[in-house]
Design a protein around this motif. Structure first.
Motif, PDB file in Angstrom:
ATOM      1  N   GLU A 527       0.823  -1.206   0.000  1.00  0.00           N
ATOM      2  CA  GLU A 527       0.000   0.000   0.000  1.00  0.00           C
ATOM      3  C   GLU A 527       0.860   1.259   0.000  1.00  0.00           C
ATOM      4  O   GLU A 527       2.016   1.256   0.415  1.00  0.00           O
ATOM      5  CB  GLU A 527      -0.938   0.019   1.199  1.00  0.00           C
ATOM      6  CG  GLU A 527      -0.227   0.110   2.545  1.00  0.00           C
ATOM      7  CD  GLU A 527      -1.200   0.195   3.704  1.00  0.00           C
ATOM      8  OE1 GLU A 527      -2.418   0.202   3.455  1.00  0.00           O
ATOM      9  OE2 GLU A 527      -0.724   0.269   4.850  1.00  0.00           O
ATOM     10  N   SER A 528       0.233   2.324  -0.507  1.00  0.00           N
ATOM     11  CA  SER A 528       0.835   3.661  -0.510  1.00  0.00           C
ATOM     12  C   SER A 528      -0.171   4.605   0.119  1.00  0.00           C
ATOM     13  O   SER A 528      -1.361   4.561  -0.204  1.00  0.00           O
ATOM     14  CB  SER A 528       1.153   4.100  -1.947  1.00  0.00           C
ATOM     15  OG  SER A 528       1.459   5.471  -1.992  1.00  0.00           O
ATOM     16  N   LYS A 529       0.303   5.452   1.018  1.00  0.00           N
ATOM     17  CA  LYS A 529      -0.594   6.410   1.673  1.00  0.00           C
ATOM     18  C   LYS A 529      -0.901   7.592   0.751  1.00  0.00           C
ATOM     19  O   LYS A 529      -2.014   8.115   0.744  1.00  0.00           O
ATOM     20  CB  LYS A 529       0.048   6.920   2.974  1.00  0.00           C
ATOM     21  CG  LYS A 529       0.352   5.808   3.979  1.00  0.00           C
ATOM     22  CD  LYS A 529      -0.921   5.114   4.435  1.00  0.00           C
ATOM     23  CE  LYS A 529      -0.603   4.067   5.513  1.00  0.00           C
ATOM     24  NZ  LYS A 529      -1.830   3.326   5.932  1.00  0.00           N
ATOM     25  N   ALA A 530       0.085   8.055  -0.004  1.00  0.00           N
ATOM     26  CA  ALA A 530      -0.101   9.190  -0.893  1.00  0.00           C
ATOM     27  C   ALA A 530       0.685   8.945  -2.178  1.00  0.00           C
ATOM     28  O   ALA A 530       1.917   8.951  -2.145  1.00  0.00           O
ATOM     29  CB  ALA A 530       0.352  10.478  -0.225  1.00  0.00           C
ATOM     30  N   PRO A 531      -0.046   8.696  -3.252  1.00  0.00           N
ATOM     31  CA  PRO A 531      -1.500   8.605  -3.327  1.00  0.00           C
ATOM     32  C   PRO A 531      -1.983   7.302  -2.699  1.00  0.00           C
ATOM     33  O   PRO A 531      -1.223   6.320  -2.630  1.00  0.00           O
ATOM     34  CB  PRO A 531      -1.763   8.635  -4.828  1.00  0.00           C
ATOM     35  CG  PRO A 531      -0.530   8.013  -5.417  1.00  0.00           C
ATOM     36  CD  PRO A 531       0.596   8.474  -4.564  1.00  0.00           C
ATOM     37  N   PRO A 532      -3.239   7.261  -2.245  1.00  0.00           N
ATOM     38  CA  PRO A 532      -3.761   6.043  -1.609  1.00  0.00           C
ATOM     39  C   PRO A 532      -3.976   4.934  -2.635  1.00  0.00           C
ATOM     40  O   PRO A 532      -4.887   5.003  -3.463  1.00  0.00           O
ATOM     41  CB  PRO A 532      -5.088   6.512  -1.002  1.00  0.00           C
ATOM     42  CG  PRO A 532      -5.481   7.714  -1.813  1.00  0.00           C
ATOM     43  CD  PRO A 532      -4.217   8.361  -2.236  1.00  0.00           C
ATOM     44  N   GLU A 534      -3.727   0.537  -3.102  1.00  0.00           N
ATOM     45  CA  GLU A 534      -3.539  -0.800  -2.536  1.00  0.00           C
ATOM     46  C   GLU A 534      -3.391  -1.801  -3.664  1.00  0.00           C
ATOM     47  O   GLU A 534      -4.138  -1.759  -4.638  1.00  0.00           O
ATOM     48  CB  GLU A 534      -4.731  -1.212  -1.665  1.00  0.00           C
ATOM     49  CG  GLU A 534      -4.864  -0.420  -0.376  1.00  0.00           C
ATOM     50  CD  GLU A 534      -6.001  -0.948   0.492  1.00  0.00           C
ATOM     51  OE1 GLU A 534      -6.667  -1.920   0.064  1.00  0.00           O
ATOM     52  OE2 GLU A 534      -6.206  -0.401   1.590  1.00  0.00           O
ATOM     53  N   ILE A 597       5.036   4.957  -8.608  1.00  0.00           N
ATOM     54  CA  ILE A 597       4.413   4.897  -7.285  1.00  0.00           C
ATOM     55  C   ILE A 597       5.143   3.843  -6.455  1.00  0.00           C
ATOM     56  O   ILE A 597       5.324   2.705  -6.904  1.00  0.00           O
ATOM     57  CB  ILE A 597       2.911   4.537  -7.376  1.00  0.00           C
ATOM     58  CG1 ILE A 597       2.173   5.584  -8.221  1.00  0.00           C
ATOM     59  CG2 ILE A 597       2.294   4.436  -5.992  1.00  0.00           C
ATOM     60  CD1 ILE A 597       0.723   5.236  -8.482  1.00  0.00           C
TER      61      ILE A 597
END
Length: 603
Positions: A527-532, A534, A597
């Protein structure tokens, strides 16, 4: 061109009638001219030149000076072949004039009437551009000579790519020299006449004028034995360079000829379309070609003494000299220069051809000849213009020294050589390839622009293109926000900058084979928080797949031990795992030319 080309018995008889009595080299008022030209050749370091002068319908001078090839004895004669460069444009305009005379087209017809697929960047210009606009350098388009110069594109492909050329000004608002528009005019000639531009020129102009030595392609020179070699200066030394093939832009400048042949063309122009007892072009059409169509802003200069105006007609440059209208055009292509000029009211015209490029000597000789026939006070035009040329050369040397002084010393490229290597594209110009060969970068854009890259400073490299439009150039690489090399800009000094965007890495077939055990170690949620974002990486049926909410399930195809192509995604999309102690530390999704990303394993 650059901002610088049936009845055989009847044709031979025509030349005999015109040239049967050899012109006297020193016929008054040109006494002492031979000595003047020979000295000028030495002063300007020009290997050879040929000159013909027409007065009152008669050839009064036709002679060669110097040598065809530096270091070899064969002399230039009045029948030595040269490239005439952009003086070819008047031939294209005259061909259009013939079709206008026949009622097959009109000067102000839309170009798309005859070339339906011809499209420009601005739809308005596509719709409104006329045949007249094509011939008068007022299309508003920017310079696009790299589209044809030294490329492998044919005439149709060049015109197709013209749709990507952004305008530099609005239609008909200003003068902008445009070779590609003359190509479009040539293709209209082919479409309307049913003959290629080359065949039309041969049949409708060369043959009736007895221009038996002239041709429209360097390929036609292979059987000729009296041909000048092109010359250019390289590191303060004049040397022989190769002939430039201009077949793909032929209507703008590909004609090769000699001064005897071009003198017949001058006679046709001075005869207002009549030659002997033949009328090839109506007098009205000749006047239209010699009439101002586009105003060219200018300041007084050594090249335009006594001029009060500077305009462009249809294939001809128009100005005034000593109170008389001057109709002329220059030509220049690799290693060759040409000047064709007329003072119609004096029934006086000339042609000067030289085997060295970018030489102002031809202009000096033009004024020298005109002054002699006009009875004007004699001036040493060669000495005056040579002094001016040396001044310009000194300015160029000063600019080069300034450039060197501004070079930032002791810098290094930001990336390793292999990371600059790749393909860079431009919709208008096509592909540039940068390769890494044993740690040395090489640059290639078509056959004409090939060079090793020498580090200049930071991410700028110097290229040296031998024999091309600019011998010294720079290539600057730019990074995106992720620190990856994204663009390469080719800068031709004194010409223009040409940007190229890095092409996505090609989606190659799987380069490696990984076992299920090796694949399973990549499985998990990221997962990545920014950008969100999954992503779930899962083993399904012995294959590694990526599951993104709201999107199709993607196969991950291994191309390296930790790099996977995302099958079904656009070209250039990859998944790259960063490993630590045999476990994924991060997953980077590369999105072609877009931002990457970075996702972390879900703990």
């Amino acid at each position: 061109m650059r901002p610088r080309r049936n009845n055989w018995l009847g044709a031979l008889l025509l030349v005999t009638i015109v040239c049967g009595q050899p012109a006297r080299a020193q016929e008054a008022p040109l006494g002492g001219f031979d000595e003047y030209v020979n000295k000028a050749l030495r002063d300007w370091e020009v290997p050879g030149v040929a000159i013909a002068v027409v007065k009152d319908g008669r050839l009064v001078l036709a002679k060669g000076y110097g040598v065809r090839k530096l270091g070899e004895p064969p002399p230039v004669t009045e029948r030595t072949l040269f490239a005439i460069g952009s003086t070819s444009k008047a031939f294209t305009a005259a061909s259009v004039a013939m079709l206008v005379d026949e009622g097959k087209l009109k000067w102000d017809d839309p170009a798309t009437k005859y070339l339906p697929s011809f499209e420009l960047y601005d739809p308005y210009v596509t719709r409104e551009l006329t045949v007249r606009d094509l011939l008068s350098h007022r299309s508003g388009l920017g310079v696009a000579d790299l589209l044809w110069y030294g490329t492998e594109y044919d005439r149709d492909e060049i015109l197709r790519r013209a749709r990507y050329l952004k305008p530099a000004s609005s239609l008909r608002s200003t003068f902008g020299y445009q070779n590609v528009m003359y190509l479009a005019a040539g293709q209209i000639i082919a479409k309307v006449s049913g003959k290629s531009w080359d065949e039309f020129i041969r049949q409708r102009i060369f043959t009736p004028l007895g221009m038996t030595a002239s041709n429209t392609s360097v390929k036609d020179l292979k059987n000729a034995d009296n041909v000048a070699s092109p010359h250019a200066e390289n590191k303060d030394k004049v040397e022989v360079i190769p002939w430039r093939n201009l077949d793909n832009i032929a209507p703008a400048g590909s004609i090769n000829s000699n001064v005897i042949d071009i003198a017949q063309w001058v006679r046709l122009q001075l005869g207002e379309g009549a030659y002997g007892d033949q009328r090839l072009i109506s007098s009205g059409a000749i006047k239209e070609m010699h009439r101002s169509q586009t105003v060219i802003p200018f300041e007084p200069s050594p090249l335009l003494p006594e001029a009060h105006f500077l305009n462009y007609g249809l294939g001809w440059l128009l100005s005034d000299y000593r109170g008389r209208k001057l109709v002329r055009h220059s030509g220049g292509i690799d290693g060759m220069s040409a000047q064709v000029a007329m003072i119609p009211e004096e029934k006086l015209g000339l042609v000067i051809l030289a085997n060295r490029e970018d030489t102002t000597l031809l202009v000096a000789l033009m004024y020298k000849i005109f002054d002699a026939h006009l009875g004007a006070p004699q001036r040493d035009w060669s000495a005056e213009m040579l002094k001016a040329a040396k001044g310009f050369a000194e300015q160029g040397e000063a600019a080069a020294k300034k450039l060197e002084a501004e070079r930032v010393k002791d810098t290094k490229p930001t990336h390793a050589p292999e990371q600059y290597a790749g393909t860079y594209t431009n919709d208008l110009y096509g592909e540039v390839k940068v390769t890494n060969e044993n740690g040395k970068l090489n640059f290639r854009f078509g056959p004409a622009f090939t060079s090793g890259l020498e580090h200049w400073h930071y991410n700028t490299f110097r290229a040296r293109f031998r024999g091309a439009v600019a011998s010294t150039a720079f290539v600057t690489f730019a990074l995106n926000a992720q620190g990856k090399i994204e663009n390469a800009t080719l800068s031709l000094l004194g010409v223009a900058d040409y940007p190229f965007k890095r092409a996505p890495e090609p989606a190659a077939a799987a380069a490696v084979s990984l076992s299920e055990v090796e694949l399973k170690k990549f499985a998990g949620k990221y997962e990545s928080k920014a950008p969100p974002v999954e992503v779930s990486v899962e083993m399904v049926g012995g294959k590694l797949k990526a599951v993104v909410p709201g999107q199709p399930v993607y196969d991950l195809v291994p191309v390296a031990p930790t790099r996977f192509r995302i099958a079904g995604a656009p070209e250039g999309f990859f998944a790259q795992f960063d490993m630590a102690e045999g476990k994924p530390k991060s997953l980077t999704l590369a999105q072609g030319a877009g931002p990457s990303i970075v996702l972390l394993p879900d703990q």
